[in-house]
Design an enzyme around this catalytic site. Structure first.
Site, PDB file in Angstrom:
ATOM      1  N   TYR A 123       9.185  15.836   0.464  1.00 38.05           N
ATOM      2  CA  TYR A 123       8.976  17.161  -0.140  1.00 38.05           C
ATOM      3  C   TYR A 123       8.747  17.052  -1.635  1.00 38.05           C
ATOM      4  O   TYR A 123       8.054  17.868  -2.222  1.00 38.05           O
ATOM      5  CB  TYR A 123      10.134  18.101   0.209  1.00 38.05           C
ATOM      6  CG  TYR A 123      10.106  18.425   1.681  1.00 38.05           C
ATOM      7  CD1 TYR A 123       9.032  19.113   2.217  1.00 38.05           C
ATOM      8  CD2 TYR A 123      11.088  17.979   2.543  1.00 38.05           C
ATOM      9  CE1 TYR A 123       8.939  19.361   3.567  1.00 38.05           C
ATOM     10  CE2 TYR A 123      11.010  18.219   3.896  1.00 38.05           C
ATOM     11  CZ  TYR A 123       9.931  18.908   4.405  1.00 38.05           C
ATOM     12  OH  TYR A 123       9.843  19.130   5.743  1.00 38.05           O
TER      13      TYR A 123
ATOM     14  N   HIS B 129       0.843  -1.202   0.000  1.00 36.51           N
ATOM     15  CA  HIS B 129       0.000   0.000   0.000  1.00 36.51           C
ATOM     16  C   HIS B 129       0.876   1.249   0.000  1.00 36.51           C
ATOM     17  O   HIS B 129       0.680   2.162  -0.802  1.00 36.51           O
ATOM     18  CB  HIS B 129      -0.924   0.000   1.223  1.00 36.51           C
ATOM     19  CG  HIS B 129      -1.555   1.332   1.541  1.00 36.51           C
ATOM     20  ND1 HIS B 129      -2.621   1.839   0.831  1.00 36.51           N
ATOM     21  CD2 HIS B 129      -1.260   2.275   2.475  1.00 36.51           C
ATOM     22  CE1 HIS B 129      -2.959   3.026   1.319  1.00 36.51           C
ATOM     23  NE2 HIS B 129      -2.139   3.320   2.318  1.00 36.51           N
TER      24      HIS B 129
ATOM     25  N   LYS C 220       4.220  30.226   3.219  1.00 37.10           N
ATOM     26  CA  LYS C 220       3.311  29.812   2.153  1.00 37.10           C
ATOM     27  C   LYS C 220       1.865  29.871   2.621  1.00 37.10           C
ATOM     28  O   LYS C 220       0.995  30.432   1.952  1.00 37.10           O
ATOM     29  CB  LYS C 220       3.636  28.390   1.704  1.00 37.10           C
ATOM     30  CG  LYS C 220       4.885  28.351   0.911  1.00 37.10           C
ATOM     31  CD  LYS C 220       5.179  26.957   0.468  1.00 37.10           C
ATOM     32  CE  LYS C 220       6.167  27.001  -0.651  1.00 37.10           C
ATOM     33  NZ  LYS C 220       5.676  27.645  -1.845  1.00 37.10           N
TER      34      LYS C 220
ATOM     35  N   ASP D 181       6.164  21.454 -26.735  1.00 42.87           N
ATOM     36  CA  ASP D 181       6.098  20.103 -26.162  1.00 42.87           C
ATOM     37  C   ASP D 181       7.186  20.023 -25.097  1.00 42.87           C
ATOM     38  O   ASP D 181       7.882  21.009 -24.827  1.00 42.87           O
ATOM     39  CB  ASP D 181       6.337  19.032 -27.256  1.00 42.87           C
ATOM     40  CG  ASP D 181       5.722  17.684 -26.869  1.00 42.87           C
ATOM     41  OD1 ASP D 181       6.004  17.217 -25.753  1.00 42.87           O
ATOM     42  OD2 ASP D 181       4.944  17.128 -27.667  1.00 42.87           O
TER      43      ASP D 181
ATOM     44  N   HIS E  13      13.636  11.810   3.375  1.00 40.11           N
ATOM     45  CA  HIS E  13      13.040  13.081   3.738  1.00 40.11           C
ATOM     46  C   HIS E  13      12.861  14.015   2.558  1.00 40.11           C
ATOM     47  O   HIS E  13      11.767  14.537   2.364  1.00 40.11           O
ATOM     48  CB  HIS E  13      13.688  13.759   4.933  1.00 40.11           C
ATOM     49  CG  HIS E  13      12.677  14.691   5.533  1.00 40.11           C
ATOM     50  ND1 HIS E  13      11.686  14.246   6.358  1.00 40.11           N
ATOM     51  CD2 HIS E  13      12.410  15.982   5.294  1.00 40.11           C
ATOM     52  CE1 HIS E  13      10.854  15.241   6.630  1.00 40.11           C
ATOM     53  NE2 HIS E  13      11.279  16.311   6.003  1.00 40.11           N
TER      54      HIS E  13
ATOM     55  N   SER F 164      -1.157  27.398  -5.324  1.00 39.31           N
ATOM     56  CA  SER F 164      -0.840  28.791  -5.641  1.00 39.31           C
ATOM     57  C   SER F 164      -1.440  29.225  -6.970  1.00 39.31           C
ATOM     58  O   SER F 164      -1.451  30.416  -7.283  1.00 39.31           O
ATOM     59  CB  SER F 164       0.678  28.994  -5.691  1.00 39.31           C
ATOM     60  OG  SER F 164       1.253  28.587  -4.481  1.00 39.31           O
TER      61      SER F 164
ATOM     62  N   TRP G  54       7.181  -0.063   3.792  1.00 38.98           N
ATOM     63  CA  TRP G  54       7.697   0.592   2.576  1.00 38.98           C
ATOM     64  C   TRP G  54       9.076   1.170   2.820  1.00 38.98           C
ATOM     65  O   TRP G  54       9.830   1.407   1.890  1.00 38.98           O
ATOM     66  CB  TRP G  54       6.725   1.667   2.076  1.00 38.98           C
ATOM     67  CG  TRP G  54       6.895   3.003   2.719  1.00 38.98           C
ATOM     68  CD1 TRP G  54       6.346   3.421   3.884  1.00 38.98           C
ATOM     69  CD2 TRP G  54       7.678   4.109   2.228  1.00 38.98           C
ATOM     70  NE1 TRP G  54       6.737   4.699   4.165  1.00 38.98           N
ATOM     71  CE2 TRP G  54       7.545   5.150   3.166  1.00 38.98           C
ATOM     72  CE3 TRP G  54       8.466   4.316   1.094  1.00 38.98           C
ATOM     73  CZ2 TRP G  54       8.190   6.389   3.009  1.00 38.98           C
ATOM     74  CZ3 TRP G  54       9.106   5.551   0.950  1.00 38.98           C
ATOM     75  CH2 TRP G  54       8.951   6.564   1.899  1.00 38.98           C
TER      76      TRP G  54
ATOM     77  N   SER H  65      12.445   5.732 -13.812  1.00 39.98           N
ATOM     78  CA  SER H  65      11.336   6.469 -14.407  1.00 39.98           C
ATOM     79  C   SER H  65      11.268   7.890 -13.849  1.00 39.98           C
ATOM     80  O   SER H  65      11.157   8.855 -14.605  1.00 39.98           O
ATOM     81  CB  SER H  65      10.031   5.724 -14.142  1.00 39.98           C
ATOM     82  OG  SER H  65       8.940   6.558 -14.388  1.00 39.98           O
ATOM     83  N   SER H  66      11.345   8.032 -12.514  1.00 39.63           N
ATOM     84  CA  SER H  66      11.249   9.396 -11.954  1.00 39.63           C
ATOM     85  C   SER H  66      12.438  10.232 -12.354  1.00 39.63           C
ATOM     86  O   SER H  66      12.306  11.437 -12.589  1.00 39.63           O
ATOM     87  CB  SER H  66      11.179   9.406 -10.433  1.00 39.63           C
ATOM     88  OG  SER H  66      10.678   8.252  -9.922  1.00 39.63           O
TER      89      SER H  66
ATOM     90  N   THR I 242       7.323  27.129   5.356  1.00 44.90           N
ATOM     91  CA  THR I 242       5.995  26.556   5.130  1.00 44.90           C
ATOM     92  C   THR I 242       4.926  27.519   5.631  1.00 44.90           C
ATOM     93  O   THR I 242       3.897  27.720   4.980  1.00 44.90           O
ATOM     94  CB  THR I 242       5.860  25.201   5.837  1.00 44.90           C
ATOM     95  OG1 THR I 242       7.042  24.443   5.591  1.00 44.90           O
ATOM     96  CG2 THR I 242       4.677  24.433   5.326  1.00 44.90           C
TER      97      THR I 242
ATOM     98  N   ARG J 163       1.922   1.205  15.110  1.00 48.34           N
ATOM     99  CA  ARG J 163       1.525   1.065  13.708  1.00 48.34           C
ATOM    100  C   ARG J 163       1.956  -0.301  13.189  1.00 48.34           C
ATOM    101  O   ARG J 163       2.728  -1.010  13.836  1.00 48.34           O
ATOM    102  CB  ARG J 163       2.131   2.188  12.869  1.00 48.34           C
ATOM    103  CG  ARG J 163       3.642   2.192  12.864  1.00 48.34           C
ATOM    104  CD  ARG J 163       4.210   3.450  12.244  1.00 48.34           C
ATOM    105  NE  ARG J 163       4.161   3.427  10.791  1.00 48.34           N
ATOM    106  CZ  ARG J 163       5.075   3.995  10.000  1.00 48.34           C
ATOM    107  NH1 ARG J 163       6.101   4.636  10.520  1.00 48.34           N
ATOM    108  NH2 ARG J 163       4.963   3.944   8.692  1.00 48.34           N
TER     109      ARG J 163
ATOM    110  N   HIS K 280      15.492  13.075  11.957  1.00 49.30           N
ATOM    111  CA  HIS K 280      14.350  13.213  12.872  1.00 49.30           C
ATOM    112  C   HIS K 280      13.421  11.993  12.765  1.00 49.30           C
ATOM    113  O   HIS K 280      12.505  11.858  13.553  1.00 49.30           O
ATOM    114  CB  HIS K 280      13.592  14.529  12.654  1.00 49.30           C
ATOM    115  CG  HIS K 280      12.903  14.646  11.335  1.00 49.30           C
ATOM    116  ND1 HIS K 280      12.674  15.852  10.734  1.00 49.30           N
ATOM    117  CD2 HIS K 280      12.376  13.730  10.506  1.00 49.30           C
ATOM    118  CE1 HIS K 280      12.042  15.663   9.602  1.00 49.30           C
ATOM    119  NE2 HIS K 280      11.852  14.388   9.435  1.00 49.30           N
ATOM    120  N   HIS K 281      13.668  11.127  11.785  1.00 45.24           N
ATOM    121  CA  HIS K 281      12.940   9.866  11.724  1.00 45.24           C
ATOM    122  C   HIS K 281      13.573   8.826  12.642  1.00 45.24           C
ATOM    123  O   HIS K 281      13.080   7.710  12.734  1.00 45.24           O
ATOM    124  CB  HIS K 281      12.931   9.315  10.295  1.00 45.24           C
ATOM    125  CG  HIS K 281      12.267  10.221   9.308  1.00 45.24           C
ATOM    126  ND1 HIS K 281      10.939  10.101   8.978  1.00 45.24           N
ATOM    127  CD2 HIS K 281      12.724  11.281   8.613  1.00 45.24           C
ATOM    128  CE1 HIS K 281      10.616  11.037   8.102  1.00 45.24           C
ATOM    129  NE2 HIS K 281      11.684  11.763   7.866  1.00 45.24           N
TER     130      HIS K 281
ATOM    131  N   GLU L 299      12.313  13.063  -0.275  1.00 45.93           N
ATOM    132  CA  GLU L 299      11.212  12.410  -0.993  1.00 45.93           C
ATOM    133  C   GLU L 299       9.851  12.938  -0.528  1.00 45.93           C
ATOM    134  O   GLU L 299       8.959  13.157  -1.346  1.00 45.93           O
ATOM    135  CB  GLU L 299      11.300  10.889  -0.791  1.00 45.93           C
ATOM    136  CG  GLU L 299      10.059  10.101  -1.178  1.00 45.93           C
ATOM    137  CD  GLU L 299       9.811  10.031  -2.676  1.00 45.93           C
ATOM    138  OE1 GLU L 299      10.737  10.347  -3.446  1.00 45.93           O
ATOM    139  OE2 GLU L 299       8.684   9.679  -3.061  1.00 45.93           O
TER     140      GLU L 299
END
Lengths: 188, 529
Positions: free
Chosen positions: B261, B80, B335, B109, B257, B272, B145, B173-174, B332, B454, B306-307, B259
């Site tokens: 963002y 998931h 924004k 294009d 991390h 925006s 994951w 791909s990315s 943040t 979890r 921080h993880h 990732e």
């Protein structure tokens, strides 16, 4: 027309730069491994990098006592019994001491073990000097064999004052399979 | 293509040599076709990943083991996560980038159309491999994951190699997609389109693309090390061979991390665009938005640990990562305040895209606040690995990233299809989603604070009531997305004709083109004022 060729060229130049950035970052991912080790060695952060000392200590700081506790654990897949024969020891910094650990192989085959040390609190590991340790080498025990394994160490006299107790932990891993693979690989 | 500007369309049709049927989609190099493919694929993955979430919530509906085995439950949570991150959110943003960036910067294009085709078509391969691994003997990936070692090395199922290759392909791909975006934005802007005139969606995607280029290779390195540790006897993460499992977490979160963002910065660009359009005012503080995005991206490289507060880091390191993390709330906050200031004294109307955008601001901010709570080292020891974390990242990813993608779909659908979507159904979708998503995720905060861990298929009895509520919210949210599917299909097949600029207050070059947008975007560079 000159405009479009210059666009193709600009694209090409940018793509080359971006792909090199990607190659650099891929290598950086692997470079993090040695960088991490060096970083831990310098700062003593994760308590793995116990100092390996070739000569015994001569200076003894009689004014202080540091308690060193011993604990062991066995990783899954390792059938040995493995215990410290001393639970803890109070030492003066600089004093040379010997402690013993007992290991017993209850199975009916030879097994090779490797002990991995870890010191808590981490930064204290920088002051724990080992002159001799069973963890320097792999240990092979035959079926039913019982051994006492020695550790000779001293704590550096320059250990910070606030460290009064430290714990040395050994985790024992079964490396029989990987040793066998290496030996087979060495034959070729 | 029976649009208003007939002359331009005839000119366009001459240039269309697209093959018919399926081959049109397989061989296409057109940014709009590829954008549509990405979006359709990501919606399919959203449904697949969502179905797995339904399995998870059904199992957690009551304590005890009812429906699935614990090992299969773990596979569901793992896949998931992987599908939603790499299959739903990231391809949706790439799809939006493909559709919108050339139109927004006045390019015909994308810069590298053939690579574009490849970067899409390897994605279905990656996910076929990943999903196929679920049917292998021993099951698919079951280590979360985040694939922490040694779960993914010593204790992982035999199918782990398939997981590794799938992640490699997703990463390639990315990366290809990101290269295309950078080259397009840097080299293909229309004359006069300076960097500081670019729409914020383009800006945020440019920064996202740089993040992708910086960290996706690190992810590739991580999975490669997992592969060699598991199958080739290396010891990067195995303590017995001189490695360190904590090292895995450092390398993974160095990717992980930035990732997160990558999955939110394009949202900022979308919001925006939408907030000013329905406030009928210019965006407040354009340049501060650009600088805020850039600083968030730079700070994202300094906060990874921080993880890992509970791994036994020294206090000095914990403080460093805590303060850096809290620092991120400054850009943040800039924004969020800018969006609110844009709405201040605007003449607001509440069409579906605006509703999703406003819900984004409110709910993403809640996710931001729970993130701040998690950033505080001493209390993180209580929250770590509980449902509080699950609540936090679902607020930022579902009501954040996914709500913004939905807002974007409603906002640009008239431009893509040439038809207005069904506003009544759209509003129904919004209200069903926004109510159910809060029933789904808000109680998770309390479950986590009360200590529910979890990634567990069973739990202590005192969590039963809240879990039932969460599951009901989950089923309702899942069903609500079927309304979205109906809206999309209806809009693609017909509906009220959309004018070139269906939203009164919208700005940008894409609205100067007829609806639906012609097959090739600006064939002659537009004039930039």
């Amino acid at each position: 027309m000159t405009d479009s060729t210059s666009l193709a060229q600009r694209n090409k130049r940018l793509i080359v730069k971006l792909f090199s950035a990607i190659a650099v970052m891929f290598c950086f991912g692997f470079a993090l491994v040695p960088l991490y080790d060096v970083f831990c060695e310098v700062t003593g952060i994760n308590g793995r990098n116990v100092v390996r000392s070739s000569q015994a200590s001569v200076l003894i700081d009689k004014s202080r006592i540091v308690r060193l506790e011993f604990t062991t654990s066995i990783s899954p897949g390792m059938p040995w019994h493995f215990k410290p024969m001393t639970k803890y020891i109070d030492v003066h910094p600089g004093e040379n001491k010997v402690v013993r650990f007992s290991a017993f192989n209850p199975t009916s085959s030879q097994i090779i073990g490797q002990a991995i040390p870890s010191v808590s609190p981490g930064p204290a590991s920088l002051y724990l000097n080992k002159t001799e340790c069973f963890c320097f080498d792999q240990q092979a025990l035959n079926a039913g064999e019982n051994v006492e394994m020695g550790l000779v160490f001293f704590i550096s006299p320059d250990i910070p004052k606030h460290i009064k107790t430290m714990t040395l932990s050994y985790t024992l891993f079964n490396v029989t399979d990987s040793v066998a693979t290496q030996e087979i690989a060495a034959l070729f | 293509m029976n649009t208003a500007s007939a002359t331009q369309d005839e000119h366009e049709i001459e240039h269309d040599h697209k093959p018919k049927g399926l081959m049109r989609w397989v061989l296409t190099t057109n940014h709009k076709d590829i954008g549509s493919l990405y979006l359709m694929f990501s919606f399919l993955m959203f449904l697949v990943g969502g179905a797995m979430a339904m399995v998870i919530r059904a199992e957690l509906y009551q304590p005890g083991l009812q429906i699935v085995e614990p090992n299969f439950f773990n596979q569901m949570t793992t896949v998931h996560g992987l599908i939603m991150v790499f299959g739903a959110v990231m391809p949706a943003f790439t799809g939006l980038a493909n559709w919108l960036i050339p139109m927004m910067i006045g390019a015909p294009d994308m810069a590298l159309p053939r690579m574009n085709n490849w970067s899409f078509w390897i994605l279905p391969m990656a996910f076929s491999i990943l999903l196929a691994s679920l049917f292998m003997e021993g099951g698919g990936p079951n280590f979360g994951w985040t694939f922490y070692a040694p779960l993914s090395t010593t204790y992982s199922p035999d199918s782990t190699a398939l997981f590794v290759f799938a992640v490699h392909i997703m990463g390639i791909s990315s990366i290809l997609g990101a290269i295309n975006v950078v080259v397009t934005i840097v080299n293909m802007r229309a004359p006069g389109m300076t960097y500081m005139k670019m729409p914020l969606f383009v800006w945020t995607w440019l920064i996202t693309a740089f993040l992708l280029i910086a960290v996706m290779p690190v992810l590739a390195a991580t999975v490669t090390m997992v592969l060699t540790d598991k199958y080739f006897g290396t010891s990067f993460f195995a303590a017995a061979g001189g490695g360190d499992p904590v090292l895995f977490q450092h390398i993974f979160w160095f990717f992980g991390h930035p990732e997160v963002y990558i999955m939110i910065l394009p949202s900022f660009g979308i919001i925006s665009a939408i907030i000013p359009a329905f406030s009928r005012k210019k965006l407040f503080g354009y340049s501060s938005m650009v600088y805020a995005t850039a600083s968030i991206a730079l700070l994202s490289f300094l906060v990874w640990a921080h993880h890992m507060f509970t791994t036994g880091m020294p206090v000095a390191a914990e403080l460093f990562f805590m303060y850096c993390t809290m620092l991120i709330s400054v850009p943040t906050g800039v924004k969020v305040f800018n969006w609110v200031a844009t709405m201040w004294r605007g003449s607001l109307t509440f069409e579906t895209p605006m509703l999703f955008a406003i819900a984004f601001i409110v709910l993403f901010t809640i996710g931001g606040f729970s993130g701040l709570m998690l950033a505080i080292t001493p209390v993180d020891f209580q929250y770590h690995d509980t449902y509080f974390v699950v609540a936090h990242f679902h607020y930022v990813l579902v009501t954040g990233a996914i709500f913004s993608i939905m807002a974007a779909c409603y906002y640009w659908l008239p431009k893509w299809t040439g038809h207005m979507y069904d506003e009544r159904l759209g509003k129904m979708h919004f209200w069903a989603s926004v109510i159910s998503v809060n029933v789904l995720f808000f109680p998770m905060h309390f479950l986590g604070l009360a200590g529910m861990p979890r990634r567990v298929p069973d739990y202590a009895l005192q969590f039963a009531d809240f879990n039932q509520l969460v599951s009901i919210g989950g089923f309702a949210f899942g069903l609500s997305q079927l309304i979205f599917l109906v809206v999309l299909i209806k809009c693609a097949r017909g509906g009220k004709k959309a004018p070139a600029k269906p939203w009164e207050g919208s700005e940008g070059l894409e609205w100067n083109m007829p609806s639906p947008a012609p097959y090739h975007s600006h064939t002659t560079p537009p004039e930039i004022k």
